[in-house]
Design a protein around this motif. Structure first.
Motif, PDB file in Angstrom:
ATOM      1  N   TYR A 122       0.853  -1.189   0.000  1.00 50.95           N
ATOM      2  CA  TYR A 122       0.000   0.000   0.000  1.00 50.95           C
ATOM      3  C   TYR A 122       0.889   1.240   0.000  1.00 50.95           C
ATOM      4  CZ  TYR A 122      -4.345  -2.479   0.833  1.00 50.95           C
ATOM      5  OH  TYR A 122      -5.444  -3.276   0.689  1.00 50.95           O
ATOM      6  N   GLU A 124       1.999   5.027   0.876  1.00 48.99           N
ATOM      7  CA  GLU A 124       1.724   5.826   2.092  1.00 48.99           C
ATOM      8  C   GLU A 124       1.127   7.159   1.684  1.00 48.99           C
ATOM      9  OE1 GLU A 124       5.379   5.761   4.302  1.00 48.99           O
ATOM     10  OE2 GLU A 124       5.253   3.577   4.482  1.00 48.99           O
ATOM     11  N   TRP A 125      -0.150   7.162   1.363  1.00 49.81           N
ATOM     12  CA  TRP A 125      -0.821   8.392   0.939  1.00 49.81           C
ATOM     13  C   TRP A 125      -1.607   8.948   2.121  1.00 49.81           C
ATOM     14  CZ3 TRP A 125      -3.446   6.499  -4.263  1.00 49.81           C
ATOM     15  CH2 TRP A 125      -2.457   6.394  -5.251  1.00 49.81           C
ATOM     16  N   GLU A 126      -1.407  10.239   2.347  1.00 52.05           N
ATOM     17  CA  GLU A 126      -2.082  10.878   3.494  1.00 52.05           C
ATOM     18  C   GLU A 126      -3.602  10.784   3.434  1.00 52.05           C
ATOM     19  OE1 GLU A 126      -1.028  14.942   4.218  1.00 52.05           O
ATOM     20  OE2 GLU A 126       1.099  14.381   4.371  1.00 52.05           O
ATOM     21  N   ARG A 137       6.596  -0.704  -5.026  1.00 52.74           N
ATOM     22  CA  ARG A 137       7.328  -0.023  -3.959  1.00 52.74           C
ATOM     23  C   ARG A 137       8.392   0.911  -4.546  1.00 52.74           C
ATOM     24  NH1 ARG A 137      10.223  -3.633   0.506  1.00 52.74           N
ATOM     25  NH2 ARG A 137       8.113  -4.167   1.144  1.00 52.74           N
TER      26      ARG A 137
END
Ligand SMILES: CCCCCCCCCCCCCCCCC(=O)SCCNC(=O)CCNC(=O)[C@H](O)C(C)(C)COP(=O)(O)OP(=O)(O)OC[C@H]1O[C@@H](n2cnc3c(N)ncnc32)[C@H](O)[C@@H]1OP(=O)(O)O
Ligand code: AKG
Length: 238
Positions: A122, A124-126, A137
């Motif tokens: 996944y 790392e989107w805010e 990745r």
């Protein structure tokens, strides 16, 4: 499926809350797409004569709710597939209306289909990431990108190792596309234990239990065998 930020907000439960219809193989009208001679004549060039429709989706990318969660991270479709060889698998993706950079068209990294399968996680989107939207990745962010601007009815066919994704929908409309992954029925299943695909195997089996209520032991291969449909020729391995 609902976009993660729509699902968590106070939305009105109508068709506008649907971001994706996953696995429409039981819907005769939608599934007709996977049997169209205009599609299969190109698919057959990649798969040969025994053709399975292995995965279907109608994607209704919503106007971005301001969190950029309508993006689809860059990924390789092969990450999801426990069968090989990759060269006998192909995606067909058809625009149901004009798609361009404003409503989040597909973005591809040309030539990456000649590489290998990369580790996916996944991002790392805010603003949140949709369920099962894994991304590569590491990839070279400076590599040239091609944005696939398409007219309604245009179809793109692509290899499962091609790194691709889609941008945010910055318009007020829903961007619709229909898609099917095809594979030769001569492909064979692989065991993904000990490979980079273990994380998606875990997640699919958890969804089979939680969402589909499967109570008996089930394997990743089973989840694909149940959903796959023969569209031409003979059903062999898949
Ligand atoms: C026996 C067979 C089992 C088969 C399992 C199949 C799993 C899916 C396979 C995916 C195959 C991928 C092949 C990939 C090819 C290449 C690509 O397409 S790359 C992208 C691949 N990924 C996807 O396409 C996955 C997209 N996600 C989904 O389709 C779904 O999210 C889901 C994984 C099928 C899970 O569905 P669901 O559990 O229904 O979750 P969501 O609809 O996403 O909901 C999110 C969130 O919202 C909550 N919610 C749902 N409905 C409501 C409601 N009416 N009211 C309030 N809230 C609602 C839901 O509970 C979720 O919340 P949570 O807190 O996160 O639980
Ligand atoms: O339609 C999109 O936005 C992305 C679709 C995609 O990446 C896929 O089908 O693998």
């Amino acid at each position: 499926m609902r976009d993660v930020t729509i699902a968590k907000s106070e939305f009105i439960a109508d068709e506008k809350a649907i971001t994706k219809i996953q696995d429409f193989q039981e819907d005769a009208e939608l599934f007709r797409y996977c049997t169209l001679p205009q599609i299969l004549k190109y698919v057959e060039c990649f798969t040969g004569p025994n053709i399975m429709a292995v995965h279907t989706m109608l994607i209704n990318k919503p106007p971005d709710p301001g969190k950029m969660s309508s993006r689809h991270p860059m990924h390789q479709d092969l990450h999801y597939f426990p069968f090989r060889p990759a060269d006998l698998i192909v995606a067909a993706w058809t625009a149901m209306e004009r798609v361009d950079r404003s409503n989040g068209c597909l973005v591809v990294l040309p030539g990456t289909h000649k590489g290998s399968l990369k580790q996916h996680d996944y991002p790392e989107w805010e603003g949140g990431v949709n369920k099962m939207y894994h991304g590569v990745r590491d990839y070279d962010a400076n590599q040239p990108r091609v944005h696939l601007e398409m007219e309604k009815g245009d179809t793109v066919f692509f290899h499962p190792l091609l790194i691709h994704g889609s941008g945010a929908n910055q318009t007020q409309g829903f961007r619709k596309a229909i898609s099917c992954h095809f594979a030769s029925a001569d492909c064979h299943y692989i065991d993904v234990k000990g490979t980079s695909q273990e994380n998606i195997e875990r997640e699919v089996l958890e969804i089979a239990r939680k969402k589909y209520g499967v109570t008996v032991p089930i394997t990743l291969k089973d989840t694909w065998m149940i959903r796959g449909r023969l569209v031409k020729g003979e059903r062999i391995n898949l």
